[in-house]
Design an enzyme around this catalytic site. Structure first.
Site, PDB file in Angstrom:
ATOM      1  N   CYS A   1      93.659  67.592-102.293  1.00 11.49           N
ATOM      2  CA  CYS A   1      93.200  67.790-103.670  1.00 11.49           C
ATOM      3  C   CYS A   1      94.252  68.516-104.513  1.00 11.49           C
ATOM      4  O   CYS A   1      94.618  68.063-105.592  1.00 11.49           O
ATOM      5  CB  CYS A   1      91.892  68.567-103.670  1.00 11.49           C
ATOM      6  SG  CYS A   1      91.338  69.006-105.311  1.00 11.49           S
TER       7      CYS A   1
ATOM      8  N   GLU B   1      75.155  60.814-127.445  1.00  7.84           N
ATOM      9  CA  GLU B   1      73.779  60.756-127.942  1.00  7.84           C
ATOM     10  C   GLU B   1      73.107  59.449-127.530  1.00  7.84           C
ATOM     11  O   GLU B   1      71.885  59.353-127.453  1.00  7.84           O
ATOM     12  CB  GLU B   1      73.731  60.932-129.468  1.00  7.84           C
ATOM     13  CG  GLU B   1      74.399  59.836-130.268  1.00  7.84           C
ATOM     14  CD  GLU B   1      74.357  60.116-131.783  1.00  7.84           C
ATOM     15  OE1 GLU B   1      73.272  60.381-132.310  1.00  7.84           O
ATOM     16  OE2 GLU B   1      75.421  60.062-132.433  1.00  7.84           O
TER      17      GLU B   1
ATOM     18  N   GLY C   1      91.989  48.200-105.224  1.00  8.76           N
ATOM     19  CA  GLY C   1      91.133  48.153-106.412  1.00  8.76           C
ATOM     20  C   GLY C   1      90.139  49.297-106.429  1.00  8.76           C
ATOM     21  O   GLY C   1      89.103  49.203-107.079  1.00  8.76           O
TER      22      GLY C   1
ATOM     23  N   TYR D   1      89.460  53.810-106.405  1.00  9.52           N
ATOM     24  CA  TYR D   1      89.721  54.938-107.296  1.00  9.52           C
ATOM     25  C   TYR D   1      91.220  55.061-107.600  1.00  9.52           C
ATOM     26  O   TYR D   1      91.632  55.120-108.741  1.00  9.52           O
ATOM     27  CB  TYR D   1      89.355  56.255-106.603  1.00  9.52           C
ATOM     28  CG  TYR D   1      87.932  56.717-106.588  1.00  9.52           C
ATOM     29  CD1 TYR D   1      87.484  57.654-107.504  1.00  9.52           C
ATOM     30  CD2 TYR D   1      87.049  56.287-105.611  1.00  9.52           C
ATOM     31  CE1 TYR D   1      86.182  58.163-107.444  1.00  9.52           C
ATOM     32  CE2 TYR D   1      85.747  56.792-105.539  1.00  9.52           C
ATOM     33  CZ  TYR D   1      85.330  57.725-106.467  1.00  9.52           C
ATOM     34  OH  TYR D   1      84.063  58.225-106.399  1.00  9.52           O
TER      35      TYR D   1
ATOM     36  N   CYS E   1      93.732  65.197-106.490  1.00  4.58           N
ATOM     37  CA  CYS E   1      93.010  65.440-107.749  1.00  4.58           C
ATOM     38  C   CYS E   1      93.830  66.193-108.799  1.00  4.58           C
ATOM     39  O   CYS E   1      93.873  65.785-109.962  1.00  4.58           O
ATOM     40  CB  CYS E   1      91.759  66.273-107.484  1.00  4.58           C
ATOM     41  SG  CYS E   1      90.902  65.875-105.975  1.00  4.58           S
TER      42      CYS E   1
ATOM     43  N   HIS F   1      74.385  64.638-132.909  1.00  5.14           N
ATOM     44  CA  HIS F   1      74.976  63.626-133.773  1.00  5.14           C
ATOM     45  C   HIS F   1      76.134  64.198-134.586  1.00  5.14           C
ATOM     46  O   HIS F   1      76.038  65.339-135.028  1.00  5.14           O
ATOM     47  CB  HIS F   1      73.895  63.103-134.714  1.00  5.14           C
ATOM     48  CG  HIS F   1      74.342  61.949-135.555  1.00  5.14           C
ATOM     49  ND1 HIS F   1      74.572  60.688-135.027  1.00  5.14           N
ATOM     50  CD2 HIS F   1      74.618  61.868-136.878  1.00  5.14           C
ATOM     51  CE1 HIS F   1      74.967  59.881-135.998  1.00  5.14           C
ATOM     52  NE2 HIS F   1      75.004  60.562-137.128  1.00  5.14           N
TER      53      HIS F   1
ATOM     54  N   GLU G   1      93.017  54.377-111.161  1.00  3.61           N
ATOM     55  CA  GLU G   1      93.486  55.563-111.887  1.00  3.61           C
ATOM     56  C   GLU G   1      94.995  55.477-112.144  1.00  3.61           C
ATOM     57  O   GLU G   1      95.460  55.695-113.265  1.00  3.61           O
ATOM     58  CB  GLU G   1      93.154  56.826-111.089  1.00  3.61           C
ATOM     59  CG  GLU G   1      91.653  57.128-111.091  1.00  3.61           C
ATOM     60  CD  GLU G   1      91.288  58.383-110.320  1.00  3.61           C
ATOM     61  OE1 GLU G   1      92.124  58.901-109.560  1.00  3.61           O
ATOM     62  OE2 GLU G   1      90.143  58.856-110.492  1.00  3.61           O
TER      63      GLU G   1
ATOM     64  N   LYS H   1      97.131  64.418-109.988  1.00  3.91           N
ATOM     65  CA  LYS H   1      96.653  63.189-110.649  1.00  3.91           C
ATOM     66  C   LYS H   1      96.088  63.503-112.026  1.00  3.91           C
ATOM     67  O   LYS H   1      96.436  62.859-113.016  1.00  3.91           O
ATOM     68  CB  LYS H   1      95.606  62.521-109.746  1.00  3.91           C
ATOM     69  CG  LYS H   1      94.951  61.256-110.232  1.00  3.91           C
ATOM     70  CD  LYS H   1      93.798  61.402-111.160  1.00  3.91           C
ATOM     71  CE  LYS H   1      92.629  62.223-110.703  1.00  3.91           C
ATOM     72  NZ  LYS H   1      91.839  61.656-109.634  1.00  3.91           N
TER      73      LYS H   1
HETATM   74  P1  NDP Z   1      89.142  53.239-101.913  1.00  2.26           P
HETATM   75  O1  NDP Z   1      88.435  53.106-100.637  1.00  2.26           O
HETATM   76  O2  NDP Z   1      88.431  53.718-103.122  1.00  2.26           O
HETATM   77  O3  NDP Z   1      89.848  51.867-102.266  1.00  2.26           O
HETATM   78  C1  NDP Z   1      90.677  51.214-101.359  1.00  2.26           C
HETATM   79  C2  NDP Z   1      91.045  49.873-101.938  1.00  2.26           C
HETATM   80  O4  NDP Z   1      92.012  49.251-101.111  1.00  2.26           O
HETATM   81  C3  NDP Z   1      89.854  48.926-102.024  1.00  2.26           C
HETATM   82  O5  NDP Z   1      89.931  48.238-103.246  1.00  2.26           O
HETATM   83  C4  NDP Z   1      90.082  48.005-100.838  1.00  2.26           C
HETATM   84  O6  NDP Z   1      89.581  46.719-101.053  1.00  2.26           O
HETATM   85  C5  NDP Z   1      91.593  47.949-100.782  1.00  2.26           C
HETATM   86  N1  NDP Z   1      92.117  47.630 -99.451  1.00  2.26           N
HETATM   87  C6  NDP Z   1      91.818  48.229 -98.273  1.00  2.26           C
HETATM   88  N2  NDP Z   1      92.522  47.680 -97.275  1.00  2.26           N
HETATM   89  C7  NDP Z   1      93.283  46.710 -97.821  1.00  2.26           C
HETATM   90  C8  NDP Z   1      94.211  45.786 -97.296  1.00  2.26           C
HETATM   91  N3  NDP Z   1      94.485  45.750 -96.001  1.00  2.26           N
HETATM   92  N4  NDP Z   1      94.795  44.912 -98.145  1.00  2.26           N
HETATM   93  C9  NDP Z   1      94.500  44.940 -99.455  1.00  2.26           C
HETATM   94  N5  NDP Z   1      93.626  45.802-100.023  1.00  2.26           N
HETATM   95  C10 NDP Z   1      93.025  46.669 -99.201  1.00  2.26           C
HETATM   96  O7  NDP Z   1      90.369  54.190-101.556  1.00  2.26           O
HETATM   97  P2  NDP Z   1      91.400  54.988-102.433  1.00  2.26           P
HETATM   98  O8  NDP Z   1      92.611  55.044-101.582  1.00  2.26           O
HETATM   99  O9  NDP Z   1      91.499  54.467-103.819  1.00  2.26           O
HETATM  100  O10 NDP Z   1      90.726  56.420-102.490  1.00  2.26           O
HETATM  101  C11 NDP Z   1      90.299  57.053-101.295  1.00  2.26           C
HETATM  102  C12 NDP Z   1      89.125  57.927-101.554  1.00  2.26           C
HETATM  103  O11 NDP Z   1      89.553  59.121-102.176  1.00  2.26           O
HETATM  104  C13 NDP Z   1      88.093  57.331-102.503  1.00  2.26           C
HETATM  105  O12 NDP Z   1      87.171  56.527-101.830  1.00  2.26           O
HETATM  106  C14 NDP Z   1      87.470  58.538-103.105  1.00  2.26           C
HETATM  107  O13 NDP Z   1      86.394  58.958-102.317  1.00  2.26           O
HETATM  108  C15 NDP Z   1      88.580  59.560-103.100  1.00  2.26           C
HETATM  109  N6  NDP Z   1      89.185  59.664-104.440  1.00  2.26           N
HETATM  110  C16 NDP Z   1      88.426  60.183-105.441  1.00  2.26           C
HETATM  111  C17 NDP Z   1      88.932  60.279-106.705  1.00  2.26           C
HETATM  112  C18 NDP Z   1      88.077  60.836-107.789  1.00  2.26           C
HETATM  113  O14 NDP Z   1      87.077  61.479-107.490  1.00  2.26           O
HETATM  114  N7  NDP Z   1      88.408  60.595-109.057  1.00  2.26           N
HETATM  115  C19 NDP Z   1      90.279  59.846-107.025  1.00  2.26           C
HETATM  116  C20 NDP Z   1      90.995  59.293-105.906  1.00  2.26           C
HETATM  117  C21 NDP Z   1      90.453  59.213-104.663  1.00  2.26           C
HETATM  118  P3  NDP Z   1      88.025  46.375-100.804  1.00  2.26           P
HETATM  119  O15 NDP Z   1      87.276  46.938-101.971  1.00  2.26           O
HETATM  120  O16 NDP Z   1      88.019  44.893-100.743  1.00  2.26           O
HETATM  121  O17 NDP Z   1      87.673  47.023 -99.508  1.00  2.26           O
END
Ligand code: NDP
Length: 453
Positions: free
Chosen positions: A43, A441, A176, A178, A48, A436, A182, A51
């Site tokens: 974090c 709102e 795709g 978080y 966090c 407002h 982001e 970022k």
């Molecule tokens: P996520 O699990 O959110 O996303 C991972 C992405 O990678 C998904 O879109 C997944 O696709 C894709 N993926 C996984 N394996 C492969 C692969 N082999 N080839 C291609 N695409 C792949 O993980 P993040 O790394 O973005 O974040 C990790 C965690 O950290 C989050 O889940 C969240 O809990 C935390 N986080 C929180 C934040 C916040 O609170 N603002 C900010 C950043 C992180 P698919 O959907 O198809 O599985």
């Protein structure tokens, strides 16, 4: 007199570990904590905090144009990473020191070393020393997962992005979730060309479908090249030092950098956990009961290493619940219900409770949804729409979920989370008089369901 060196040995100096260590030490327990990298964990050091500081920086990107449309005389600017980066790292060092000081204040011994588990009550440090403890808390977090494909090592992860010597003019972000969404918005806001490849049909799997579409549209409107249904197959270095990415369906992309945002895995490799009888899941996560206790009674785990909800405030709550349970004689289960979170896209997405899809699977619902151009954007003829959405139980009239896409949605959702956690009904929302003129709102003004089961 305890026969152990410590009452508690915490492995990992991230959000969960530091909080548990500090609060346990404040009860008078003898506590040690080992961290192999920097205090503060993902974090503070590579998640966090840096970022969010980059989110702040990136929001200035479109501002000169918007300011001009509000009547200001203002030139476009450009972002100087080398001016920003030292300030960023100075801030991280400042926070790291605060973590360290707060942990040491109640008397915790801090070891800057890697720790592994030797038996149910013993840890060994990378400096060769061993210590015994009545309880061991595993709070080692996670690490970015990189798919195993040719040339994958040419890309970077969110660990490295804050260390870059220069920001790439063109970047491919794979994923795709978080982090992918982001960073796509951050780098686009900083004036870089961003392509995003996501293997699924829509970004942000697991979130509300309507919101996912809305955010994807906003990302495209901003100029991010979002490609769905594309899985990377290989990366190769070109003669001029760039990277050529190959994806399914003959997708190709020539960029200066590739960011793997393909999820995170629990940090349990080589920890000695399985050897001492701690059960791990298939993904390598430490399996725990509702109190955070592992299959070895003296060993507990909190935070991302347990792969429940990978969020800092959740890890902190788990750490506090552990201390209540083990050091205060007050068995406490961390509450994983109705955890609000925000995705820091442009604009942000704040969410708490159920998605429309999940709610509908459970019961009959009314959906209230409004998407509109906020005053600030419509005045200068920007197309960016805000979205407010409430999911309401037909039977109990309770608000089951709230979703907001708007500037400041991360701030707004915290308050909605209080009301929803208290069990607010739609009538309770309606009873609150609108503030407002604001965007928020809308959340008390949506009177007619957009859809009803
Ligand atoms: P996520 O699990 O959110 O996303 C991972 C992405 O990678 C998904 O879109 C997944 O696709 C894709 N993926 C996984 N394996 C492969 C692969 N082999 N080839 C291609 N695409 C792949 O993980 P993040 O790394 O973005 O974040 C990790 C965690 O950290 C989050 O889940 C969240 O809990 C935390 N986080 C929180 C934040 C916040 O609170 N603002 C900010 C950043 C992180 P698919 O959907 O198809 O599985």
């Amino acid at each position: 007199m305890s026969s152990f060196d410590y009452d508690l040995f915490v492995i990992g100096g991230g959000s969960g570990g530091v909080r548990a260590g500090r609060v346990a030490a404040e009860t008078g327990a003898k506590v040690a904590l080992a961290e192999e990298f920097r205090m503060g964990g993902t974090c503070v050091i590579r998640g966090c905090v840096p970022k969010k500081l980059m989110v702040f920086a990136s929001k200035f990107g479109p501002m000169p144009g918007e300011a001009r449309d509000f009547g200001w005389e203002m030139e476009d600017g450009s972002f100087d990473w080398l001016k920003f980066r030292p300030k960023l790292h100075a801030e991280l060092t400042r926070l790291e020191n605060i973590y360290r000081t707060n942990l040491a204040r109640p008397g915790t011994d801090i070891y800057d070393a890697r720790a592994t588990v030797k038996d149910a009550h013993t840890v060994e440090l990378s400096n060769g020393r061993t210590y015994t403890a009545k309880h061991i808390l595993v709070a080692t977090g996670g690490y970015p997962f990189v798919p195993d494909l040719p040339g994958a090592e040419l890309g970077i992860t969110s660990n490295e992005i804050f260390q870059l010597d220069h920001l790439p003019e063109k970047i491919l972000i794979v994923g795709g979730g978080y982090i992918a969404c982001e960073f796509a918005c951050i780098l686009n806001g900083l004036g870089k060309h961003v392509t995003l490849w996501h293997r699924g049909p829509q970004v942000l799997r697991g979130f509300d479908d309507e919101v996912r579409g809305h955010i994807s549209d906003l990302m495209v409107q901003q100029g991010i090249d979002v490609r769905v249904g594309v899985t990377p197959e290989s990366l190769e270095k070109t003669e001029d030092g760039r990277i050529r990415a190959h994806g399914t369906e003959d997708h190709k992309c020539m960029v200066n950098e590739v960011l793997w945002a393909t999820g995170r895995k629990p940090n349990t490799n080589g920890m000695g956990l399985e050897e001492v009888g701690v059960k791990l899941s298939e993904s390598g996560a430490v399996e725990v009961d509702e109190y955070g206790q592992t299959s070895v009674p003296s060993i507990y785990a909190v935070g991302d290493v347990t792969d429940r909800i990978q969020l800092t405030p959740v890890a902190i709550r788990e750490g506090m619940a552990f201390v209540e349970t083990v050091f205060k004689g007050n068995p406490t289960k961390p509450d994983h219900e109705l955890v609000a979170s925000a995705v820091f896209t442009h604009p942000e997405y704040g969410t708490v409770g159920l998605t429309e899809e999940d709610a509908r699977e459970r019961e009959k619902i009314d959906v209230y949804c409004a998407a509109f151009r906020p005053m600030q954007k419509s005045f200068i003829d920007r197309q960016e729409k805000a979205l407010f959405k409430l999911i309401v139980s037909q039977e109990t009239q309770k608000v089951l979920g709230c979703h907001v896409v708007a500037d400041g949605a991360g701030e707004m959702i915290q308050f909605a989370a209080v009301a929803i956690k208290m069990g607010a009904t739609k009538a309770d929302f309606d009873a609150a008089v609108a503030v407002h003129p604001t965007m928020a709102e809308e959340v008390v003004l949506m009177r007619t369901p957009t859809r009803s089961d």
